[in-house]
Design an enzyme around this catalytic site. Sequence first.
Site, PDB file in Angstrom:
ATOM      1  N   CYS A  55       1.049  -1.205  -0.093  1.00  0.00           N
ATOM      2  CA  CYS A  55      -0.066   0.039  -0.028  1.00  0.00           C
ATOM      3  C   CYS A  55       0.950   1.174   0.221  1.00  0.00           C
ATOM      4  O   CYS A  55       1.556   1.442  -1.085  1.00  0.00           O
ATOM      5  CB  CYS A  55      -1.015  -0.259   1.191  1.00  0.00           C
ATOM      6  SG  CYS A  55      -2.356   1.137   1.142  1.00  0.00           S
ATOM      7  N   HIS A  90      -3.586  -5.299   0.867  1.00  0.00           N
ATOM      8  CA  HIS A  90      -3.034  -5.852   1.953  1.00  0.00           C
ATOM      9  C   HIS A  90      -3.147  -7.261   2.168  1.00  0.00           C
ATOM     10  O   HIS A  90      -4.271  -8.216   2.533  1.00  0.00           O
ATOM     11  CB  HIS A  90      -3.772  -5.208   3.278  1.00  0.00           C
ATOM     12  CG  HIS A  90      -3.526  -3.669   3.147  1.00  0.00           C
ATOM     13  ND1 HIS A  90      -2.645  -3.262   3.980  1.00  0.00           N
ATOM     14  CD2 HIS A  90      -4.096  -2.741   2.770  1.00  0.00           C
ATOM     15  CE1 HIS A  90      -2.427  -1.973   3.833  1.00  0.00           C
ATOM     16  NE2 HIS A  90      -3.465  -1.655   3.048  1.00  0.00           N
ATOM     17  N   GLU A 142      -2.013  -9.293   4.301  1.00  0.00           N
ATOM     18  CA  GLU A 142      -1.745  -9.637   5.874  1.00  0.00           C
ATOM     19  C   GLU A 142      -3.084  -9.645   6.490  1.00  0.00           C
ATOM     20  O   GLU A 142      -3.227 -10.347   7.479  1.00  0.00           O
ATOM     21  CB  GLU A 142      -0.815  -8.565   6.659  1.00  0.00           C
ATOM     22  CG  GLU A 142      -1.521  -7.289   6.788  1.00  0.00           C
ATOM     23  CD  GLU A 142      -1.120  -6.299   5.287  1.00  0.00           C
ATOM     24  OE1 GLU A 142      -1.443  -4.852   5.800  1.00  0.00           O
ATOM     25  OE2 GLU A 142      -0.828  -6.639   4.438  1.00  0.00           O
TER      26      GLU A 142
END
Length: 515
Positions: A80, A166, A168
């Site tokens: 990002c 993202h 994660e």
Amino acid sequence: MDKILVLDFGGQTTQLIARRVRDIGVYSEVVPGTASLDREALREAKGLILSGSPYSCYEKDSPAPDPRLYSCGLPLLGICYGFQRMTHDRGGRVAPREVREFGRTPLRLEGDCPLFARVPSGFLSWMSHGDSIEQLAPGFTLAARSESHPAAAYDPERRLYGIQFHPEVTHCEHGTTIIENFVVGVCGAAREWNMDAYLREAVAEIRDRAKERPVLLLISGGVDSTVVAGLLLSALDPEMVHLMYIDTGLMRRNETAQVAAALEKLGARHLYLIDASVRFLSALRGIADPEEKRKVIGDLFVQVQGEEIERIIGSDYLLAQGTLYTDMIESGKGVGTIAHVIKSHHNVRSPLIEAKRKQGSLIEPLARLYKDEVRQLGRTLGIEEEVIRRHPFPGPGLAVRILGEVSRERCEILREADALFIEELKARGLYDEIWQAFGVLLPVRSVGVTGDMRHYGWVLALRAITSKDGMTADVYPFETKDILEISARITNEVRGIGRVVYDISSKPPATIEWE
């Protein structure tokens, strides 16, 4: 031990990146995004990941990494803001766009980027950004795009990789695979990290910090403080561990008895049960602002324990807490000083707690962990599964689930409704499917009819979410029959509640708790 460094630019999921790397079995550390990256800082590092951020890279005061980052020879992955920062620094162009991207977004893969090995084109990513890559930096090749924006690019010669989404967060499909492709595939890091290693490290740190000083732990009754209690009792002589449970009057039904029973099973020798409910409810009288409630509760917690512990063991002691990384990052206490405050947790931003932290008199062995990791640690310590599986409960207790002013009457109403909700979930076999469930008493009354008479009762919001770590969350999709029957039982049995609503907000944009 091989490690991956995560550069923190203030993103809300920075530590989540690090723990995803640890999930793969590779050690990771979070460092400030603006830290000096000299040879010592990079020792044993196999790669670096640049986190997200609330800033825009083209802003004058936006955080920038050490320029040596791009010449250190290690593989880099920008996520990002990290991708945007890398693009900006390497001569590309980043700009705000009218069409922003938040939440699930399908991506079309292009080329043969190593990050996307074993990942199908069209997978659902998780986006959260308002800026976009308008022009890739020289040497970069487009690797994926969404309907509106470039979503990934890489420079194979310099081993620079950037993704706009993202991986994660748990809601990103194939996110773990993408991180694994970078950490193991591109960086070649060895899998040497697990919870046993974390336990050994935590025990050694606790012993080093405590030495011969007694340690006081404030017990809330939740999973976190119970795991810290088990950790302290396994690391230190139990005679040096003092556990204090303060009944604030803001606890769940039968909390005190359950806490005492669980701690006795852990081998606690010094357990103090303090009834301070009158003091807390009096201190909260007239206060409706959630941040002010958290501050009052946090300060009074420390005052009460200070008075009691002075009487019991004197002034030379260390204070332990079950603070999680989610508490730290939401309170703006990430590794650096860049993170925005989402909400202040009483065990993080209270002035008295901050003073303890500055004095070096605070032990927070869970501050790098997320809730599911805490549960793993609890199982490693041998804590009972019934305690481990218990849903999270906020430190300020019912005070932040009662919107507006807190009173004893409203606590009793919410306590009964919440207990009934949890009882129903367990009876229906739904409790373990749900990560967290609770009721919220709204500062709103609603007209109803009971027994042919007008009834003006409180409105209760039910909240039930699925999550892995609390950083992102989805609404639990109740069967209509279940939620209708639960609602009917609450309005029939809990005096004072006239209407029940169900909160269908995900995180983001909402948080899990309402305050």
